[in-house]
Design an enzyme around this catalytic site. Sequence first.
Site, PDB file in Angstrom:
ATOM      1  N   CYS A 113      67.878 122.054  64.309  1.00 51.83           N
ATOM      2  CA  CYS A 113      66.947 121.362  63.404  1.00 51.83           C
ATOM      3  C   CYS A 113      67.642 120.816  62.150  1.00 51.83           C
ATOM      4  O   CYS A 113      67.068 119.994  61.439  1.00 51.83           O
ATOM      5  CB  CYS A 113      65.800 122.282  63.006  1.00 51.83           C
ATOM      6  SG  CYS A 113      64.837 122.824  64.412  1.00 51.83           S
ATOM      7  N   HIS A 250      62.480 118.989  56.655  1.00 50.73           N
ATOM      8  CA  HIS A 250      62.286 119.291  58.072  1.00 50.73           C
ATOM      9  C   HIS A 250      60.834 119.729  58.281  1.00 50.73           C
ATOM     10  O   HIS A 250      60.288 120.502  57.484  1.00 50.73           O
ATOM     11  CB  HIS A 250      63.247 120.420  58.471  1.00 50.73           C
ATOM     12  CG  HIS A 250      63.027 120.942  59.849  1.00 50.73           C
ATOM     13  ND1 HIS A 250      62.859 120.106  60.938  1.00 50.73           N
ATOM     14  CD2 HIS A 250      62.952 122.210  60.332  1.00 50.73           C
ATOM     15  CE1 HIS A 250      62.688 120.845  62.022  1.00 50.73           C
ATOM     16  NE2 HIS A 250      62.732 122.118  61.682  1.00 50.73           N
ATOM     17  N   ASN A 280      57.116 120.195  65.446  1.00 49.29           N
ATOM     18  CA  ASN A 280      58.529 120.308  65.079  1.00 49.29           C
ATOM     19  C   ASN A 280      59.374 119.577  66.129  1.00 49.29           C
ATOM     20  O   ASN A 280      59.427 119.993  67.281  1.00 49.29           O
ATOM     21  CB  ASN A 280      58.891 121.798  65.024  1.00 49.29           C
ATOM     22  CG  ASN A 280      60.332 122.044  64.610  1.00 49.29           C
ATOM     23  OD1 ASN A 280      61.147 121.136  64.593  1.00 49.29           O
ATOM     24  ND2 ASN A 280      60.635 123.292  64.275  1.00 49.29           N
TER      25      ASN A 280
HETATM   26  O1  UT7 Z   1      62.708 124.490  63.182  1.00 45.51           O
HETATM   27  C1  UT7 Z   1      63.368 125.696  63.111  1.00 45.51           C
HETATM   28  C2  UT7 Z   1      62.758 126.520  62.102  1.00 45.51           C
HETATM   29  N1  UT7 Z   1      61.574 127.167  62.626  1.00 45.51           N
HETATM   30  C3  UT7 Z   1      60.686 127.584  61.772  1.00 45.51           C
HETATM   31  O2  UT7 Z   1      60.815 127.347  60.605  1.00 45.51           O
HETATM   32  C4  UT7 Z   1      59.540 128.406  62.282  1.00 45.51           C
HETATM   33  C5  UT7 Z   1      59.343 129.568  61.367  1.00 45.51           C
HETATM   34  N2  UT7 Z   1      58.280 130.463  61.749  1.00 45.51           N
HETATM   35  C6  UT7 Z   1      56.978 130.104  61.772  1.00 45.51           C
HETATM   36  O3  UT7 Z   1      56.657 128.958  61.561  1.00 45.51           O
HETATM   37  C7  UT7 Z   1      55.934 131.180  61.985  1.00 45.51           C
HETATM   38  O4  UT7 Z   1      56.530 132.441  61.907  1.00 45.51           O
HETATM   39  C8  UT7 Z   1      55.196 131.034  63.341  1.00 45.51           C
HETATM   40  C9  UT7 Z   1      54.295 129.810  63.330  1.00 45.51           C
HETATM   41  C10 UT7 Z   1      56.200 130.932  64.469  1.00 45.51           C
HETATM   42  C11 UT7 Z   1      54.304 132.265  63.603  1.00 45.51           C
HETATM   43  O5  UT7 Z   1      53.400 132.419  62.529  1.00 45.51           O
HETATM   44  P1  UT7 Z   1      53.174 133.856  61.868  1.00 45.51           P
HETATM   45  O6  UT7 Z   1      52.132 133.715  60.853  1.00 45.51           O
HETATM   46  O7  UT7 Z   1      54.522 134.341  61.434  1.00 45.51           O
HETATM   47  O8  UT7 Z   1      52.585 134.652  63.072  1.00 45.51           O
HETATM   48  P2  UT7 Z   1      53.143 136.011  63.725  1.00 45.51           P
HETATM   49  O9  UT7 Z   1      54.374 135.732  64.512  1.00 45.51           O
HETATM   50  O10 UT7 Z   1      53.182 137.077  62.686  1.00 45.51           O
HETATM   51  O11 UT7 Z   1      51.978 136.347  64.714  1.00 45.51           O
HETATM   52  C12 UT7 Z   1      50.666 136.740  64.246  1.00 45.51           C
HETATM   53  C13 UT7 Z   1      49.776 136.968  65.422  1.00 45.51           C
HETATM   54  C14 UT7 Z   1      50.372 137.895  66.470  1.00 45.51           C
HETATM   55  O12 UT7 Z   1      49.310 138.687  66.979  1.00 45.51           O
HETATM   56  P3  UT7 Z   1      49.106 140.196  66.480  1.00 45.51           P
HETATM   57  O13 UT7 Z   1      50.392 140.907  66.801  1.00 45.51           O
HETATM   58  O14 UT7 Z   1      48.845 140.087  64.998  1.00 45.51           O
HETATM   59  O15 UT7 Z   1      47.935 140.656  67.272  1.00 45.51           O
HETATM   60  C15 UT7 Z   1      50.842 136.947  67.552  1.00 45.51           C
HETATM   61  O16 UT7 Z   1      50.880 137.558  68.812  1.00 45.51           O
HETATM   62  O17 UT7 Z   1      49.514 135.727  66.084  1.00 45.51           O
HETATM   63  C16 UT7 Z   1      49.798 135.877  67.489  1.00 45.51           C
HETATM   64  N3  UT7 Z   1      50.243 134.581  67.991  1.00 45.51           N
HETATM   65  C17 UT7 Z   1      49.384 133.649  68.418  1.00 45.51           C
HETATM   66  N4  UT7 Z   1      48.035 133.623  68.505  1.00 45.51           N
HETATM   67  C18 UT7 Z   1      47.468 132.490  68.971  1.00 45.51           C
HETATM   68  C19 UT7 Z   1      51.508 134.125  68.089  1.00 45.51           C
HETATM   69  N5  UT7 Z   1      51.488 132.874  68.592  1.00 45.51           N
HETATM   70  C20 UT7 Z   1      50.185 132.558  68.801  1.00 45.51           C
HETATM   71  C21 UT7 Z   1      49.536 131.402  69.286  1.00 45.51           C
HETATM   72  N6  UT7 Z   1      48.188 131.417  69.338  1.00 45.51           N
HETATM   73  N7  UT7 Z   1      50.196 130.288  69.665  1.00 45.51           N
END
Ligand code: UT7
Length: 323
Positions: A113, A250, A280
């Site tokens: 990225c 980005h 992204n």
């Molecule tokens: O380009 C390279 C750089 N990349 C980035 O900058 C990405 C950086 N990271 C992020 O943008 C975020 O961490 C994410 C969007 C990937 C995830 O968001 P988050 O707020 O950190 O969510 P999380 O990983 O803490 O997940 C929260 C909950 C989990 O469920 P539980 O364990 O709380 O029950 C996940 O299983 O959301 C769940 N979850 C989803 N639910 C519905 C994870 N993905 C999904 C989904 N739909 N697609």
Amino acid sequence: MNRACFISCGSYLPERIVTNDDMSKIVETSDDWIRARTGIRQRHFASEGELTSDLGTKAAQQALDRAGLKPEDIDLLVCATTTPDLTFPSTASIIQRKLGVPVCQAFDIQAVCSGFVYGLSTINAYLASGQAKRALLIGAETFSRILNFEDRATCVLFGDGAGAVIFEAQQGAANINERCIVDTQTYCDGTLTELLYVDGGVSSSKTAGHVHMLGQEVFKHAVEKMGQAVVDMMAKHNLTVDDLDLFVPHQANQRILNQLMRHLKLPQEKMISCMALHANTSAASIPLALNLAVESERAKKGDLLMMEALGGGLTWGTALLRL
Ligand code: UT7
């Protein structure tokens, strides 16, 4: 010494739009979750047989047309991509042929990225040192090809697309008051590879592999590292946020941009955000955002722009551009 002056830009997104509701038919997710956690509303996926080089060629052709330039006016062609058509030759070589650019210097850059920022840094060095006169830099990805459509934590985040920019060498060293790439700074910390990677490759598995990401960890590094890199670049040039006309970051997650804006005390109107439209797109993300900023006249000739990115590697970096 020469300086690298911005001439034009272009972009291309594949026709097929996949909404969050469409994604919810593939994995257990929802439009609400994706919008709230990322700001993404839809992404574009390339059709079967539509390659990274096809997207890159279309974006590059638009940049050439807008500049009134012909393929033979380009003597350096660089493509930043993580999803090349082939292991070799480079996607830059294939785009060169498709565009009809005669013999020139052409190669790919792989910094995931951060590829476009690494690309700006590279073409700047070529143009400043006199190794090239006019450079075409493309960020192009078909990221959909390396997504695991059973992993909801990653497959909803990415899309396909391409952006292209043309820069020209002009006499005189880079200077913050002149239209040019003022400065770039790129970084990599290879101890953090396991945070964001693909589980395949030519030498390891002879496959392309699929994306894996520890999202929360990457999120923290993105806010911290891009924030610090911007602060360092501003300090190096004695700038405050008031001196900057627009941030062109980005496009990974709106919450990352919100935290950056808070950290830098940056008003929302100084940050371009378009991940809602195409998710992204990795190395294509900054040139897509730049193209939107130019088309919508949010970025005008003479404006001072700050670009920043973070991606797999981890790689990150900033570029300061007087448009
Ligand atoms: O380009 C390279 C750089 N990349 C980035 O900058 C990405 C950086 N990271 C992020 O943008 C975020 O961490 C994410 C969007 C990937 C995830 O968001 P988050 O707020 O950190 O969510 P999380 O990983 O803490 O997940 C929260 C909950 C989990 O469920 P539980 O364990 O709380 O029950 C996940 O299983 O959301 C769940 N979850 C989803 N639910 C519905 C994870 N993905 C999904 C989904 N739909 N697609």
